[in-house]
Write a protein that holds these residues in place. Sequence first.
Motif, short mmCIF file in Angstrom:
data_model
loop_
_atom_site.label_atom_id
_atom_site.label_comp_id
_atom_site.label_asym_id
_atom_site.label_seq_id
_atom_site.Cartn_x
_atom_site.Cartn_y
_atom_site.Cartn_z
N THR A 15 0.85 -1.17 0.00
CA THR A 15 0.00 0.00 0.00
C THR A 15 0.90 1.23 0.00
O THR A 15 1.97 1.22 0.60
CB THR A 15 -0.93 0.06 1.23
OG1 THR A 15 -0.14 0.16 2.41
CG2 THR A 15 -1.83 -1.14 1.31
N GLY A 16 0.48 2.25 -0.69
CA GLY A 16 1.30 3.44 -0.72
C GLY A 16 0.62 4.57 -1.45
O GLY A 16 -0.46 4.41 -2.02
N ILE A 17 1.27 5.73 -1.39
CA ILE A 17 0.78 6.90 -2.08
C ILE A 17 1.71 7.20 -3.24
O ILE A 17 2.92 7.31 -3.06
CB ILE A 17 0.72 8.12 -1.13
CG1 ILE A 17 -0.04 7.78 0.14
CG2 ILE A 17 0.09 9.31 -1.84
CD1 ILE A 17 -1.50 7.51 -0.08
N GLU A 18 1.12 7.30 -4.43
CA GLU A 18 1.94 7.58 -5.60
C GLU A 18 1.34 8.74 -6.38
O GLU A 18 0.26 9.23 -6.08
CB GLU A 18 2.03 6.33 -6.48
CG GLU A 18 2.77 5.20 -5.78
CD GLU A 18 2.96 4.00 -6.69
OE1 GLU A 18 2.58 4.08 -7.87
OE2 GLU A 18 3.47 2.99 -6.21
N GLU A 33 -2.11 -3.22 -3.48
CA GLU A 33 -1.96 -4.49 -4.19
C GLU A 33 -2.33 -5.61 -3.23
O GLU A 33 -1.77 -5.71 -2.14
CB GLU A 33 -0.52 -4.67 -4.67
CG GLU A 33 -0.10 -3.63 -5.69
CD GLU A 33 1.33 -3.85 -6.15
OE1 GLU A 33 1.88 -2.95 -6.81
OE2 GLU A 33 1.90 -4.91 -5.84
N ILE A 34 -3.27 -6.42 -3.65
CA ILE A 34 -3.73 -7.51 -2.80
C ILE A 34 -3.56 -8.83 -3.53
O ILE A 34 -3.96 -8.96 -4.70
CB ILE A 34 -5.21 -7.32 -2.41
CG1 ILE A 34 -5.40 -5.97 -1.72
CG2 ILE A 34 -5.69 -8.45 -1.51
CD1 ILE A 34 -6.85 -5.66 -1.38
N LEU A 35 -2.96 -9.79 -2.86
CA LEU A 35 -2.79 -11.12 -3.42
C LEU A 35 -3.95 -12.00 -2.98
O LEU A 35 -4.20 -12.16 -1.78
CB LEU A 35 -1.46 -11.72 -2.96
CG LEU A 35 -1.22 -13.18 -3.34
CD1 LEU A 35 -1.05 -13.32 -4.85
CD2 LEU A 35 0.00 -13.73 -2.62
N ILE A 45 -3.41 -11.14 -8.49
CA ILE A 45 -3.10 -9.91 -7.78
C ILE A 45 -4.06 -8.82 -8.24
O ILE A 45 -4.24 -8.61 -9.44
CB ILE A 45 -1.65 -9.46 -8.03
CG1 ILE A 45 -0.69 -10.50 -7.49
CG2 ILE A 45 -1.39 -8.12 -7.35
CD1 ILE A 45 0.78 -10.11 -7.64
N LEU A 46 -4.67 -8.18 -7.26
CA LEU A 46 -5.59 -7.10 -7.55
C LEU A 46 -4.88 -5.77 -7.30
O LEU A 46 -4.40 -5.51 -6.19
CB LEU A 46 -6.81 -7.21 -6.64
CG LEU A 46 -7.88 -6.13 -6.79
CD1 LEU A 46 -8.65 -6.31 -8.09
CD2 LEU A 46 -8.84 -6.16 -5.60
N TYR A 47 -4.78 -4.96 -8.35
CA TYR A 47 -4.20 -3.63 -8.22
C TYR A 47 -5.33 -2.62 -8.18
O TYR A 47 -6.11 -2.53 -9.12
CB TYR A 47 -3.30 -3.32 -9.41
CG TYR A 47 -2.10 -4.22 -9.55
CD1 TYR A 47 -0.90 -3.90 -8.92
CD2 TYR A 47 -2.16 -5.38 -10.33
CE1 TYR A 47 0.20 -4.72 -9.07
CE2 TYR A 47 -1.06 -6.20 -10.47
CZ TYR A 47 0.11 -5.87 -9.84
OH TYR A 47 1.19 -6.68 -9.98
N SER A 48 -5.38 -1.87 -7.10
CA SER A 48 -6.42 -0.86 -6.98
C SER A 48 -5.77 0.50 -6.80
O SER A 48 -4.99 0.72 -5.89
CB SER A 48 -7.31 -1.19 -5.78
OG SER A 48 -8.24 -0.15 -5.56
N ARG A 58 -8.90 3.14 -10.83
CA ARG A 58 -8.58 2.09 -11.76
C ARG A 58 -8.29 0.81 -10.99
O ARG A 58 -7.64 0.82 -9.96
CB ARG A 58 -7.35 2.48 -12.59
CG ARG A 58 -6.98 1.42 -13.62
CD ARG A 58 -5.64 1.71 -14.26
NE ARG A 58 -5.29 0.62 -15.17
CZ ARG A 58 -5.17 0.76 -16.48
NH1 ARG A 58 -5.33 1.92 -17.03
NH2 ARG A 58 -4.85 -0.27 -17.22
N VAL A 59 -8.80 -0.29 -11.52
CA VAL A 59 -8.54 -1.59 -10.91
C VAL A 59 -8.04 -2.54 -11.98
O VAL A 59 -8.62 -2.63 -13.07
CB VAL A 59 -9.82 -2.18 -10.26
CG1 VAL A 59 -9.56 -3.58 -9.74
CG2 VAL A 59 -10.29 -1.28 -9.12
N ASP A 60 -6.94 -3.20 -11.70
CA ASP A 60 -6.39 -4.19 -12.62
C ASP A 60 -6.25 -5.52 -11.90
O ASP A 60 -5.96 -5.56 -10.71
CB ASP A 60 -5.02 -3.76 -13.13
CG ASP A 60 -5.13 -2.74 -14.26
OD1 ASP A 60 -6.07 -2.86 -15.06
OD2 ASP A 60 -4.29 -1.84 -14.33
#
Length: 72
Positions: A15-18, A33-35, A45-48, A58-60
């Motif tokens: 988790t972070g701020i970008e 990012e969640i596995l 892996i879910l990228y939110s 955006r969710v990948d």
Amino acid sequence: MDNNDLSFHGKVLYTGIEKCPPVCGRDSLHVIEILYNDPAFGDLILYSNQCDYCGYRRVDIHYLNSRGGLSG
Ligand SMILES: [Zn+2]
């Protein structure tokens, strides 16, 4: 805690701020990012991404196991 609950089998990898590159460019994009280990699809892996400033979202989903035989 080592309590693996079946109702929540996701594991937070990062988790972070970008920076929010596509819209506002400010450092207000929350990245998670969640596995997940799904019995049907295997590991994924879910990228939110969500920006507090402009509302960009955006969710990948990336599948780690490509052994699926859904299409024969
Ligand atoms: Zn933004």
